[in-house]
Design a protein around this motif. Structure first.
Motif, PDB file in Angstrom:
ATOM      1  N   ALA A  58      -1.715  57.900 -51.264  1.00 49.73           N
ATOM      2  CA  ALA A  58      -2.529  57.534 -50.108  1.00 49.73           C
ATOM      3  C   ALA A  58      -3.393  58.701 -49.652  1.00 49.73           C
ATOM      4  O   ALA A  58      -3.129  59.863 -49.973  1.00 49.73           O
ATOM      5  N   CYS A  59      -4.451  58.356 -48.880  1.00 52.78           N
ATOM      6  CA  CYS A  59      -5.318  59.354 -48.241  1.00 52.78           C
ATOM      7  C   CYS A  59      -5.180  59.219 -46.732  1.00 52.78           C
ATOM      8  O   CYS A  59      -5.052  58.107 -46.206  1.00 52.78           O
ATOM      9  N   PHE A  60      -5.246  60.352 -46.049  1.00 53.20           N
ATOM     10  CA  PHE A  60      -5.108  60.366 -44.592  1.00 53.20           C
ATOM     11  C   PHE A  60      -6.212  61.229 -43.992  1.00 53.20           C
ATOM     12  O   PHE A  60      -6.454  62.342 -44.455  1.00 53.20           O
ATOM     13  N   LEU A  61      -6.885  60.697 -42.967  1.00 52.25           N
ATOM     14  CA  LEU A  61      -7.884  61.452 -42.222  1.00 52.25           C
ATOM     15  C   LEU A  61      -7.299  61.781 -40.861  1.00 52.25           C
ATOM     16  O   LEU A  61      -7.030  60.885 -40.046  1.00 52.25           O
ATOM     17  N   ASP A  62      -7.053  63.070 -40.630  1.00 54.42           N
ATOM     18  CA  ASP A  62      -6.381  63.525 -39.408  1.00 54.42           C
ATOM     19  C   ASP A  62      -5.092  62.742 -39.166  1.00 54.42           C
ATOM     20  O   ASP A  62      -4.792  62.312 -38.041  1.00 54.42           O
ATOM     21  N   GLY A  63      -4.337  62.534 -40.244  1.00 48.77           N
ATOM     22  CA  GLY A  63      -3.037  61.894 -40.149  1.00 48.77           C
ATOM     23  C   GLY A  63      -3.039  60.384 -40.177  1.00 48.77           C
ATOM     24  O   GLY A  63      -1.981  59.760 -40.240  1.00 48.77           O
ATOM     25  N   GLU A  64      -4.226  59.766 -40.159  1.00 44.10           N
ATOM     26  CA  GLU A  64      -4.310  58.306 -40.145  1.00 44.10           C
ATOM     27  C   GLU A  64      -4.619  57.786 -41.545  1.00 44.10           C
ATOM     28  O   GLU A  64      -5.523  58.280 -42.211  1.00 44.10           O
ATOM     29  N   SER A  65      -3.884  56.767 -41.976  1.00 46.46           N
ATOM     30  CA  SER A  65      -4.043  56.222 -43.317  1.00 46.46           C
ATOM     31  C   SER A  65      -5.425  55.615 -43.516  1.00 46.46           C
ATOM     32  O   SER A  65      -5.838  54.730 -42.757  1.00 46.46           O
ATOM     33  N   VAL A  66      -6.126  56.085 -44.532  1.00 47.79           N
ATOM     34  CA  VAL A  66      -7.460  55.550 -44.844  1.00 47.79           C
ATOM     35  C   VAL A  66      -7.343  54.125 -45.361  1.00 47.79           C
ATOM     36  O   VAL A  66      -8.191  53.278 -45.068  1.00 47.79           O
ATOM     37  N   GLU A  67      -6.297  53.835 -46.111  1.00 49.69           N
ATOM     38  CA  GLU A  67      -6.126  52.489 -46.660  1.00 49.69           C
ATOM     39  C   GLU A  67      -5.773  51.475 -45.571  1.00 49.69           C
ATOM     40  O   GLU A  67      -6.285  50.360 -45.557  1.00 49.69           O
ATOM     41  N   LYS A  68      -4.915  51.870 -44.630  1.00 40.62           N
ATOM     42  CA  LYS A  68      -4.498  50.948 -43.579  1.00 40.62           C
ATOM     43  C   LYS A  68      -5.571  50.778 -42.505  1.00 40.62           C
ATOM     44  O   LYS A  68      -5.661  49.724 -41.871  1.00 40.62           O
ATOM     45  N   ASN A  69      -6.366  51.810 -42.277  1.00 37.83           N
ATOM     46  CA  ASN A  69      -7.436  51.729 -41.275  1.00 37.83           C
ATOM     47  C   ASN A  69      -8.731  52.267 -41.875  1.00 37.83           C
ATOM     48  O   ASN A  69      -9.198  53.344 -41.509  1.00 37.83           O
ATOM     49  N   PRO A  70      -9.329  51.525 -42.820  1.00 37.89           N
ATOM     50  CA  PRO A  70     -10.538  52.019 -43.489  1.00 37.89           C
ATOM     51  C   PRO A  70     -11.720  52.210 -42.562  1.00 37.89           C
ATOM     52  O   PRO A  70     -12.580  53.055 -42.825  1.00 37.89           O
ATOM     53  N   ASN A  71     -11.775  51.450 -41.461  1.00 34.25           N
ATOM     54  CA  ASN A  71     -12.928  51.564 -40.563  1.00 34.25           C
ATOM     55  C   ASN A  71     -13.012  52.933 -39.894  1.00 34.25           C
ATOM     56  O   ASN A  71     -14.101  53.400 -39.564  1.00 34.25           O
ATOM     57  N   ALA A  72     -11.869  53.584 -39.702  1.00 38.46           N
ATOM     58  CA  ALA A  72     -11.882  54.925 -39.115  1.00 38.46           C
ATOM     59  C   ALA A  72     -12.615  55.885 -40.032  1.00 38.46           C
ATOM     60  O   ALA A  72     -13.401  56.729 -39.577  1.00 38.46           O
ATOM     61  N   MET A  73     -12.376  55.772 -41.342  1.00 39.88           N
ATOM     62  CA  MET A  73     -13.093  56.595 -42.305  1.00 39.88           C
ATOM     63  C   MET A  73     -14.566  56.176 -42.381  1.00 39.88           C
ATOM     64  O   MET A  73     -15.461  57.025 -42.403  1.00 39.88           O
ATOM     65  N   ARG A  74     -14.816  54.895 -42.424  1.00 42.76           N
ATOM     66  CA  ARG A  74     -16.194  54.412 -42.564  1.00 42.76           C
ATOM     67  C   ARG A  74     -17.075  54.844 -41.404  1.00 42.76           C
ATOM     68  O   ARG A  74     -18.254  55.125 -41.588  1.00 42.76           O
ATOM     69  N   ARG A  75     -16.515  54.899 -40.205  1.00 41.97           N
ATOM     70  CA  ARG A  75     -17.288  55.347 -39.042  1.00 41.97           C
ATOM     71  C   ARG A  75     -17.649  56.826 -39.136  1.00 41.97           C
ATOM     72  O   ARG A  75     -18.666  57.254 -38.591  1.00 41.97           O
ATOM     73  N   ALA A  76     -16.813  57.589 -39.834  1.00 45.62           N
ATOM     74  CA  ALA A  76     -17.032  59.039 -39.937  1.00 45.62           C
ATOM     75  C   ALA A  76     -17.798  59.431 -41.187  1.00 45.62           C
ATOM     76  O   ALA A  76     -18.200  60.583 -41.328  1.00 45.62           O
ATOM     77  N   LEU A  77     -18.033  58.465 -42.093  1.00 43.27           N
ATOM     78  CA  LEU A  77     -18.440  58.767 -43.458  1.00 43.27           C
ATOM     79  C   LEU A  77     -19.946  58.727 -43.713  1.00 43.27           C
ATOM     80  O   LEU A  77     -20.651  57.847 -43.235  1.00 43.27           O
ATOM     81  N   GLY A  78     -20.399  59.696 -44.517  1.00 42.94           N
ATOM     82  CA  GLY A  78     -21.709  59.643 -45.167  1.00 42.94           C
ATOM     83  C   GLY A  78     -21.462  59.761 -46.653  1.00 42.94           C
ATOM     84  O   GLY A  78     -20.884  60.759 -47.103  1.00 42.94           O
ATOM     85  N   TYR A  79     -21.837  58.736 -47.435  1.00 45.83           N
ATOM     86  CA  TYR A  79     -21.464  58.685 -48.849  1.00 45.83           C
ATOM     87  C   TYR A  79     -22.704  58.603 -49.728  1.00 45.83           C
ATOM     88  O   TYR A  79     -23.572  57.749 -49.530  1.00 45.83           O
ATOM     89  N   LEU A  80     -22.771  59.514 -50.706  1.00 41.56           N
ATOM     90  CA  LEU A  80     -23.831  59.487 -51.704  1.00 41.56           C
ATOM     91  C   LEU A  80     -23.197  59.199 -53.054  1.00 41.56           C
ATOM     92  O   LEU A  80     -22.517  60.059 -53.612  1.00 41.56           O
TER      93      LEU A  80
END
Length: 241
Positions: A58-80
């Motif tokens: 799994a991946c975690f952003l500041d302790g929060e699961s990226v898979e379980k809460n993908p929107n938290a990552m998507r709100r913070a993300l810039g992807y190329l």
């Protein structure tokens, strides 16, 4: 901000693209991801960007699961992505306006950001030209601009310097290094010189496994500071196993 990648594996049928890979990436400097084509770099970046799910780990952003809460990552993300998809019948300004709308950026703020990014990447004079008339390097710069819209706190760039001329690559390096002071920036490349002059830390991936993670000086120290030689040596060592 901390991105933790814990024992991540990814299987495509019988093919193992990632094999129990673990990393911890913090804001404060560009993080470089290097390795040959097919090493698993793009797969890892897609998992971080929530475009793929890991088969294990799994991946975690500041302790929060990226898979379980993908929107938290998507709100913070810039992807190329490695292959920048653009709409050829749109102008650069129209395309970036469309991306800004997808990111829910307010119209006035979007206009300001788009104008600034077009200036930074020397595209302002071409903003009314259709993307079908752009060179590969120009389209790459539009893709980078799209990734930076919305002031993302996590920037994932897969081979961002592809198609850029030397001056543009230097410009991009400087921008990423400046942004990385307060953001997580992950830059994937097989061009070692891009990492040598940009990254504070780097990871070497081969066959889906992590071979090295640390400072560029530690990576190249055994070869007298020659990053290219160190890279080839490490690849040769892996191939000999």
């Amino acid at each position: 901000m901390i991105l933790s990648i814990k024992n991540v594996s990814k299987n495509y049928g019988a093919t193992k693209a990632l094999d129990g890979l673990s990393l911890e990436i913090e804001s404060g400097g560009v993080f470089g991801l290097v390795g040959p084509n097919g090493a698993g770099k793009s797969t890892l970046m897609k998992i971080i960007a929530t475009l793929e799910k890991p088969s294990a780990g799994a991946c975690f952003l500041d302790g929060e699961s990226v898979e379980k809460n993908p929107n938290a990552m998507r709100r913070a993300l810039g992807y190329l992505p490695q292959d920048v998809a653009v709409y050829p019948n749109l102008t650069a300004g129209e395309f970036l306006g469309y991306i800004a709308a997808l990111k829910s950026i307010k119209a006035r703020e979007a206009k300001t950001q788009i104008a600034s990014l077009l200036e930074i990447f020397n595209l302002a004079q071409y903003k009314k030209r259709r993307l079908s008339d752009y060179s590969g390097g120009m389209r790459q710069r539009v893709g980078i601009s799209a990734a930076l819209l919305g002031d993302p706190k996590v920037i994932v760039a897969d081979e961002p310097s592809v198609g850029l001329d030397p001056e543009e690559r230097i410009n991009l390096r400087g921008l990423l290094m400046d942004l990385a002071k307060t953001r997580i920036i992950i830059l994937s490349t097989h061009i070692i010189s891009d990492i040598e002059s940009t990254a504070a830390r780097l990871a070497l991936v081969q066959k889906g496994k992590l071979l090295f993670c640390g400072a560029p000086a530690d990576f190249s120290g055994v070869s007298g500071g020659d990053m290219e030689a160190a890279y080839l040596r490490r690849m040769g060592k892996e191939a000999a196993r």
